[in-house]
Design a protein around this motif. Structure first.
Motif, PDB file in Angstrom:
ATOM      1  N   GLY A 122       0.816  -1.207   0.000  1.00 13.73           N
ATOM      2  CA  GLY A 122       0.000   0.000   0.000  1.00 13.73           C
ATOM      3  C   GLY A 122       0.847   1.252   0.000  1.00 13.73           C
ATOM      4  N   LEU A 123       0.198   2.382  -0.116  1.00 12.73           N
ATOM      5  CA  LEU A 123       0.906   3.658  -0.184  1.00 12.73           C
ATOM      6  C   LEU A 123       1.822   3.884   1.011  1.00 12.73           C
ATOM      7  N   VAL A 124       1.282   3.777   2.203  1.00 20.67           N
ATOM      8  CA  VAL A 124       2.049   4.090   3.409  1.00 20.67           C
ATOM      9  C   VAL A 124       3.037   2.976   3.727  1.00 20.67           C
ATOM     10  N   GLY A 125       2.584   1.726   3.622  1.00 23.65           N
ATOM     11  CA  GLY A 125       3.470   0.611   3.928  1.00 23.65           C
ATOM     12  C   GLY A 125       4.673   0.560   3.012  1.00 23.65           C
ATOM     13  N   PHE A 126       4.453   0.806   1.723  1.00 21.88           N
ATOM     14  CA  PHE A 126       5.571   0.795   0.771  1.00 21.88           C
ATOM     15  C   PHE A 126       6.568   1.899   1.101  1.00 21.88           C
ATOM     16  N   ALA A 127       6.055   3.093   1.402  1.00 23.19           N
ATOM     17  CA  ALA A 127       6.940   4.214   1.725  1.00 23.19           C
ATOM     18  C   ALA A 127       7.710   3.945   3.012  1.00 23.19           C
ATOM     19  N   ALA A 128       7.047   3.349   4.012  1.00 18.48           N
ATOM     20  CA  ALA A 128       7.727   3.036   5.267  1.00 18.48           C
ATOM     21  C   ALA A 128       8.785   1.961   5.058  1.00 18.48           C
ATOM     22  N   MET A 129       8.449   0.929   4.295  1.00 13.49           N
ATOM     23  CA  MET A 129       9.425  -0.121   3.980  1.00 13.49           C
ATOM     24  C   MET A 129      10.649   0.479   3.299  1.00 13.49           C
ATOM     25  N   LYS A 130      10.419   1.334   2.310  1.00 10.86           N
ATOM     26  CA  LYS A 130      11.522   1.972   1.597  1.00 10.86           C
ATOM     27  C   LYS A 130      12.354   2.828   2.537  1.00 10.86           C
ATOM     28  N   GLU A 171       9.094  -3.377  -5.334  1.00  9.53           N
ATOM     29  CA  GLU A 171      10.475  -3.444  -4.898  1.00  9.53           C
ATOM     30  C   GLU A 171      10.471  -3.672  -3.384  1.00  9.53           C
ATOM     31  N   THR A 172      11.562  -4.226  -2.849  1.00  8.80           N
ATOM     32  CA  THR A 172      11.635  -4.437  -1.395  1.00  8.80           C
ATOM     33  C   THR A 172      12.757  -3.658  -0.728  1.00  8.80           C
ATOM     34  N   PHE A 173      13.712  -3.135  -1.510  1.00  7.25           N
ATOM     35  CA  PHE A 173      14.793  -2.294  -0.978  1.00  7.25           C
ATOM     36  C   PHE A 173      15.636  -3.013   0.073  1.00  7.25           C
TER      37      PHE A 173
END
Length: 361
Positions: free
Chosen positions: A12-20, A39-41
């Protein structure tokens, strides 16, 4: 002590940004989602359905070293907006948090912070005009059934007597990187624009009457989540969060058109939620023509065409009351990051173009 960040809802938007954010800075990150992120970074992805209580218990009871949780998982129903007030949607979201946190909190003896996402529906934005500006702990619409209250009450009860703390964030309209999300307007507008551009037409504004709104860049929100987890003041807190400015769709439309390599067009109201799925084959042709990495329309845009209709006030003939929240509490607490919303739009359309998810500008 090495930090271990658990991110729920990593596609999701927030989860992806936090993961990155966290993985890109060298933290140990476990990312939970049913689908694998684009991507998983460097994060470890764990495919997990949070509605499956047994699977959650098996996976999360072994994560004893988790120190921070970013809970950004979300269940939405087809058609999006109507589901916001339906009992089964509320119950499912409540159960998902419980399924994750019940086993995790028992195992994670080093846990010290939990971030939870709400939004302006806490102030009744989906059923009434906001009190401008809407303030935390004053303007909530607790009488309106909402999974926010169930999740918040659960977290408050679990935290009693514990050494960890929580922060609840209430962002305005979030923009960022995600595929197939329920509420990401970047691919929704991008696909709409690509279809018009391929026909040699300008970018007509499809919404209704104007309203003054606020946006939040998902990367800025990830910065706020990271900040909250290391605050000197250990307390349970609720913060509105925005980019720091305001916008009106019709006023920012020329910048969006330019980012897509188009000219802005005259207003041409259209329900994107109803009309865009009819153009799925045309999108497939664009994907093939430009050798895009983007998937089919439904997988790429998710429910976000419906969200576009909602945020752009499709069908409204009179100006819509402003939807503004106060971010004074967040500023006073020490978080001061901002971004110009027009710059944010350009940033994300450029990113989607660079990743070959939208045609080149």
């Amino acid at each position: 002590m090495q930090e271990h960040i658990l991110v729920a809802g990593a596609t999701g938007l927030v989860g992806f940004a936090a993961m990155k954010h966290f993985a890109g800075r060298g933290y140990k990150v476990t990312a939970l989602s049913r689908r694998k992120p684009f991507e998983t970074f460097g994060a470890t992805h764990l495919p997990l359905d949070l509605t499956d209580r047994a699977a959650c218990a098996d996976a999360l009871s072994r994560m004893s070293d988790v120190t921070r949780v970013v809970y950004a998982a979300l269940y939405e129903k087809p058609g999006l907006v109507a589901g916001w007030r339906e009992a089964d949607q509320i119950e499912t979201n409540k159960r998902m948090l419980e399924n994750l946190f019940d086993p995790l909190e028992k195992a994670a003896t080093r846990l010290r912070h939990v971030s939870l996402l709400q939004g302006t529906k806490a102030y009744g934005a989906h059923v009434r005009p906001l009190s401008v500006p809407a303030r935390e702990n004053r303007d909530e619409m607790k009488e309106q059934p909402n999974f926010y209250w169930d999740q918040e009450n659960y977290l408050r009860a679990r935290q009693q007597g514990r050494s960890w703390h929580w922060t609840i964030f209430r962002p305005q309209i979030i923009f960022g990187f995600s595929l197939g999300a329920a509420m990401n307007l970047i691919p929704a507008i991008g696909v709409y624009g690509a279809l018009l551009k391929e026909e040699g037409r300008p970018l007509a504004y499809p919404g209704g009457a104007s309203s003054v709104l606020e946006a939040v860049d998902a990367d800025l929100l990830a910065d706020a989540i990271a900040w909250a987890g290391v605050r000197d003041r250990q307390e349970n807190a609720i913060f509105n969060v925005t980019n720091g400015d305001v916008f009106v769709w019709k006023n920012v439309w020329p910048a969006i058109a330019d980012a897509l390599g188009m000219k802005p067009g005259e207003a041409a109201p259209m329900s994107l939620g109803s009309e865009m799925p009819k153009r799925s084959r045309a999108w497939d042709a664009i994907r093939a023509k430009y050798n895009l990495a983007a998937p089919d329309m439904a997988s790429f845009v998710g429910e976000s065409f419906h969200y576009a209709d909602f945020t752009m006030a499709y069908g409204a003939e009179r100006d819509v009351p402003a939807a503004i929240v106060s971010t004074i509490a967040l500023r006073r607490a020490g978080f001061h990051e901002v971004i110009d919303t027009e710059d944010m739009f350009r940033k994300y359309f450029r990113l989607f173009q660079e990743k070959r998810l939208l045609p080149p500008r």
